[in-house]
Design a protein around this motif. Structure first.
Motif, mmCIF file in Angstrom:
data_model
loop_
_atom_site.group_PDB
_atom_site.id
_atom_site.type_symbol
_atom_site.label_atom_id
_atom_site.label_comp_id
_atom_site.label_asym_id
_atom_site.label_seq_id
_atom_site.Cartn_x
_atom_site.Cartn_y
_atom_site.Cartn_z
ATOM 1 N N PRO A 156 -36.882 10.621 -20.413
ATOM 2 C CA PRO A 156 -35.918 9.937 -21.284
ATOM 3 C C PRO A 156 -36.333 9.879 -22.755
ATOM 4 C CG PRO A 156 -36.118 8.741 -19.220
ATOM 5 C CD PRO A 156 -37.199 9.809 -19.215
ATOM 6 N N TRP A 157 -37.642 9.909 -23.049
ATOM 7 C CA TRP A 157 -38.081 9.757 -24.436
ATOM 8 C C TRP A 157 -38.988 10.874 -24.935
ATOM 9 C CZ3 TRP A 157 -43.316 9.305 -25.610
ATOM 10 C CH2 TRP A 157 -44.172 9.093 -24.520
ATOM 11 N N LYS A 186 -38.062 11.659 -14.201
ATOM 12 C CA LYS A 186 -36.696 11.185 -14.445
ATOM 13 C C LYS A 186 -36.655 9.798 -15.070
ATOM 14 C CE LYS A 186 -32.248 10.317 -12.248
ATOM 15 N NZ LYS A 186 -31.400 10.502 -11.045
ATOM 16 N N GLU A 228 -38.027 20.051 -15.224
ATOM 17 C CA GLU A 228 -36.716 19.411 -15.082
ATOM 18 C C GLU A 228 -35.761 20.304 -14.292
ATOM 19 O OE1 GLU A 228 -33.288 17.311 -17.918
ATOM 20 O OE2 GLU A 228 -35.054 18.256 -18.815
ATOM 21 N N THR A 232 -40.101 -1.244 -20.385
ATOM 22 C CA THR A 232 -40.286 0.112 -19.861
ATOM 23 C C THR A 232 -41.764 0.386 -19.584
ATOM 24 O OG1 THR A 232 -40.346 0.991 -22.129
ATOM 25 C CG2 THR A 232 -38.226 1.028 -20.975
ATOM 26 N N VAL A 261 -31.229 13.606 -16.002
ATOM 27 C CA VAL A 261 -31.726 12.418 -16.709
ATOM 28 C C VAL A 261 -30.562 11.625 -17.285
ATOM 29 C CG1 VAL A 261 -33.217 11.585 -18.562
ATOM 30 C CG2 VAL A 261 -33.870 13.618 -17.274
ATOM 31 N N GLU A 262 -30.519 10.340 -16.977
ATOM 32 C CA GLU A 262 -29.471 9.487 -17.509
ATOM 33 C C GLU A 262 -29.639 9.343 -19.026
ATOM 34 O OE1 GLU A 262 -26.940 8.260 -15.843
ATOM 35 O OE2 GLU A 262 -27.650 9.097 -13.930
ATOM 36 N N PRO A 263 -28.547 9.486 -19.782
ATOM 37 C CA PRO A 263 -28.646 9.315 -21.241
ATOM 38 C C PRO A 263 -29.106 7.906 -21.604
ATOM 39 C CG PRO A 263 -26.541 10.303 -20.602
ATOM 40 C CD PRO A 263 -27.182 9.818 -19.343
ATOM 41 N N VAL A 264 -29.981 7.822 -22.577
ATOM 42 C CA VAL A 264 -30.458 6.526 -23.060
ATOM 43 C C VAL A 264 -30.378 6.506 -24.585
ATOM 44 C CG1 VAL A 264 -32.017 6.144 -21.118
ATOM 45 C CG2 VAL A 264 -32.860 7.289 -23.176
ATOM 46 N N LEU A 278 -37.713 3.381 -26.691
ATOM 47 C CA LEU A 278 -36.737 2.801 -25.769
ATOM 48 C C LEU A 278 -36.430 1.338 -26.060
ATOM 49 C CD1 LEU A 278 -38.236 4.411 -22.534
ATOM 50 C CD2 LEU A 278 -36.168 5.150 -23.736
#
Length: 226
Positions: free
Chosen positions: A179-180, A174, A212, A105, A219-222, A95
């Protein structure tokens, strides 16, 4: 199956996964996994049960058949060697643009742990956003959420979806893990020479994808930098 049974089942599997990805392999670990009673790892979802049990049996068989020296070499290449690890197990590496440990993070996850009194006793100074430590925290959050819901809600899906964005477990998934973790697990699958860690990563993928869906998480795209 009740919600409590389902949480217990998930906890057993996530504990197993956390130990495999965190503990340097030794004969005791091989023996423990080789003697697993896979029938204890049950799920309430017929579409999920078969692939989960197949992977559990694969992990058990690989623990029996794979020489310890091969497991150690695989673990070193994936998670330990000083430079060029094939699958860094810390979230901040993916991240942060410079692939740093102990980044913002990491601090955010530390604040989450502090809020819910999740304390890790670590043998060395290391980031707490390790995949295995996050799974341990996830188990704790799921058990806390289940204990609070148990008195009023019996159906598993209703329990999870009543307040999907305020549950501790849903928040952890979330904001801090999902995210990763998909990238990390895909790297383990791609690079595990012994296949033991690859099978464990596949099991992780199935279980996290199911959670999930269960928690109805978006989940917000990162941007991932690794």
């Amino acid at each position: 199956m009740t919600n409590a049974d389902n949480v217990k089942s998930k906890a057993l599997m996530f504990n197993l996964i956390a130990e495999i990805f965190y503990r340097y392999p030794d004969e005791e670990l091989k023996k423990t996994i080789s003697e697993l009673d896979t029938s204890l790892f049950i799920t309430n979802n017929t579409n999920l049960q078969d692939p989960v049990l197949i992977l559990l049996k694969d992990i058990k068989q690989l623990a029996i058949e794979t020489p310890l020296v091969d497991l150690k070499q695989d673990f070193n290449m994936l998670f330990l060697r000083p430079k060029g690890k094939l699958a860094y197990p810390w979230g901040s590496v993916y991240l942060n643009k410079q692939n740093r440990l102990f980044d913002l993070t990491t601090l955010a996850f530390m604040e989450f742990c502090k809020k819910y009194q999740l304390n890790f006793t670590l043998a060395q100074n290391e980031p707490v956003d390790h995949f295995s430590l996050m799974l341990v925290a996830l188990i704790h959050c799921m058990e806390l959420d289940e204990a609070e819901d148990n008195s009023s809600l019996n159906d598993f899906n209703e329990s999870l979806c009543e307040h999907p964005e305020t549950d501790r477990a849903a928040t952890l998934l979330k904001l801090h893990l999902l995210p990763w973790s998909g990238r990390f697990l895909s790297l383990v699958v791609e690079n595990s020479e012994s296949k033991f860690y690859g099978a464990t990563a596949q099991l992780s993928q199935i279980l996290l994808e199911q959670l999930e869906q269960d928690y109805q998480i978006s989940v917000e795209p990162v941007v991932l930098y690794k």
